[in-house]
Write an enzyme that holds these catalytic residues in place. Structure first.
Site, PDB file in Angstrom:
ATOM      1  N   ASP A  10       0.863  -1.204   0.004  1.00  0.00           N
ATOM      2  CA  ASP A  10      -0.099  -0.188  -0.042  1.00  0.00           C
ATOM      3  C   ASP A  10       0.826   1.066   0.130  1.00  0.00           C
ATOM      4  OD1 ASP A  10      -2.390   1.558   0.228  1.00  0.00           O
ATOM      5  OD2 ASP A  10      -2.161   1.815   2.538  1.00  0.00           O
ATOM      6  N   SER A  11       0.210   2.397  -0.170  1.00  0.00           N
ATOM      7  CA  SER A  11       1.062   3.724  -0.327  1.00  0.00           C
ATOM      8  C   SER A  11       1.499   3.887   1.004  1.00  0.00           C
ATOM      9  CB  SER A  11       0.230   4.740  -0.749  1.00  0.00           C
ATOM     10  OG  SER A  11      -0.832   4.752   0.061  1.00  0.00           O
ATOM     11  N   CYS A  73      -4.565  -1.025  -1.753  1.00  0.00           N
ATOM     12  CA  CYS A  73      -4.451   0.315  -2.131  1.00  0.00           C
ATOM     13  C   CYS A  73      -5.439   0.605  -3.367  1.00  0.00           C
ATOM     14  CB  CYS A  73      -3.204   0.655  -2.553  1.00  0.00           C
ATOM     15  SG  CYS A  73      -3.074   2.447  -3.033  1.00  0.00           S
ATOM     16  N   GLU A 151      -3.246   8.410   8.965  1.00  0.00           N
ATOM     17  CA  GLU A 151      -1.725   8.543   8.929  1.00  0.00           C
ATOM     18  C   GLU A 151      -1.321   9.266  10.232  1.00  0.00           C
ATOM     19  OE1 GLU A 151       0.603   6.851   7.013  1.00  0.00           O
ATOM     20  OE2 GLU A 151      -0.984   5.656   5.916  1.00  0.00           O
ATOM     21  N   CYS A 185     -10.986   3.210   0.340  1.00  0.00           N
ATOM     22  CA  CYS A 185      -9.714   3.343   0.339  1.00  0.00           C
ATOM     23  C   CYS A 185      -9.123   2.391   1.811  1.00  0.00           C
ATOM     24  CB  CYS A 185      -9.181   4.879   0.571  1.00  0.00           C
ATOM     25  SG  CYS A 185      -7.489   4.920   1.159  1.00  0.00           S
ATOM     26  N   HIS A 187      -7.489   2.971   3.997  1.00  0.00           N
ATOM     27  CA  HIS A 187      -7.376   3.546   5.354  1.00  0.00           C
ATOM     28  C   HIS A 187      -8.659   3.921   6.180  1.00  0.00           C
ATOM     29  CE1 HIS A 187      -3.380   4.678   3.398  1.00  0.00           C
ATOM     30  NE2 HIS A 187      -3.029   5.265   4.816  1.00  0.00           N
TER      31      HIS A 187
END
Length: 267
Positions: A10-11, A73, A151, A185, A187
């Site tokens: 993932d990023s 991702c 994040e 996403c 996240h």
């Protein structure tokens, strides 16, 4: 090969939502995770840049013994689409498994999608939904700040900043009358409680990371690639930037301590 690891990338840290689900579904499998934390977020990049990053991420995972690769991702999955990407190993992104579940669960045919700007611009979720449900009404909404908030640990249910941002992003989706919302996403499940609270109890939330993990289990079962190891599997994490920040925030995703399992590595 059966005892090789599952590779996940993932990023940043969002793909850990897929890792958490893999640990629950396949507790004896080893997992190697790469988070490209030095270059996050991918969501505001061009398609060409995203593809280059994704190929480099895959190349890193393939330095290790892996039997399957998951692009955990939403941005990468949306840009890759149906184009050949990894052809000699089982591979999945998050779009198709998530869309299949959303189309099965919706009752009124109104499906919402939230994701990064690149994911929404690509139209990948909308196109995939309409292949399965041509009559579906799809409302897609970009949520560019969500990745940064997650994040950086702004994940508490009562966090006023995250709630204010979420209210603005989710308003058009809520007004569209969707009964199913794709968290496009990986996240976003970390702030699932906030999203669920704002959307209301009648809206089902579909986690792209969890659906990708379920698909991976089916894929490995069909190919007879599930491990025959009897002991619990191990997770190993690699990041392209600070290990300290990753370790600090990983608990929001995994609800476990990853000290001693995280390593910094350049691509």
């Amino acid at each position: 090969m059966k005892n090789d690891a599952i590779g996940v990338f993932d990023s940043g840290m969002g793909g850990l939502t897929a890792v958490k689900e893999l640990n629950a579904l396949l507790p004896r499998e080893n997992i190697i995770y790469f988070g490209d934390t030095a270059r996050i977020p991918y969501g505001g990049r061009s398609q060409e840049t995203i593809m280059r990053y994704a190929k480099e991420d895959v190349a890193f995972l393939r330095k290790h013994a892996v039997k399957m690769i998951i692009a955990a991702c939403g941005t990468v999955s949306s840009i890759v689409g149906d184009r050949p990407f990894v052809t000699d190993l089982p591979f999945t992104g998050v779009v198709l498994p998530t869309v299949e579940t959303a189309c099965r669960l919706t009752k009124n045919g109104k499906i919402g999608v939230i994701g990064t700007p690149a994911t929404v611009r690509s139209g990948s979720y909308v196109q995939a939904i309409r292949k399965i449900r041509p009559d579906a009404e799809v409302t897609a909404q970009a949520c560019p700040l969500f990745v940064h908030l997650v994040e950086n640990g702004y994940t508490d249910f009562q966090n006023p900043v995250t709630r204010l941002v979420a209210e603005e992003y989710l308003d058009p989706v809520r007004r569209a009358g969707v009964d199913t919302l794709i968290l496009g996403c990986t996240h976003y499940p970390v702030i699932r409680d906030i999203i669920a609270d704002l959307m209301g109890p009648d809206v089902q939330l579909i986690s792209s990371g969890a659906e990708a993990a379920k698909y991976a289990r089916r894929c490995l079962e069909e190919r007879n690639l599930l491990t025959d190891r009897e002991t619990p599997g191990e997770n190993t994490y690699y990041v392209s930037d600070s290990t300290e920040m990753f370790i600090e925030n990983a608990g929001h995703f995994l609800h476990q301590n990853v000290v001693g399992k995280v390593f910094r590595s350049s691509l």
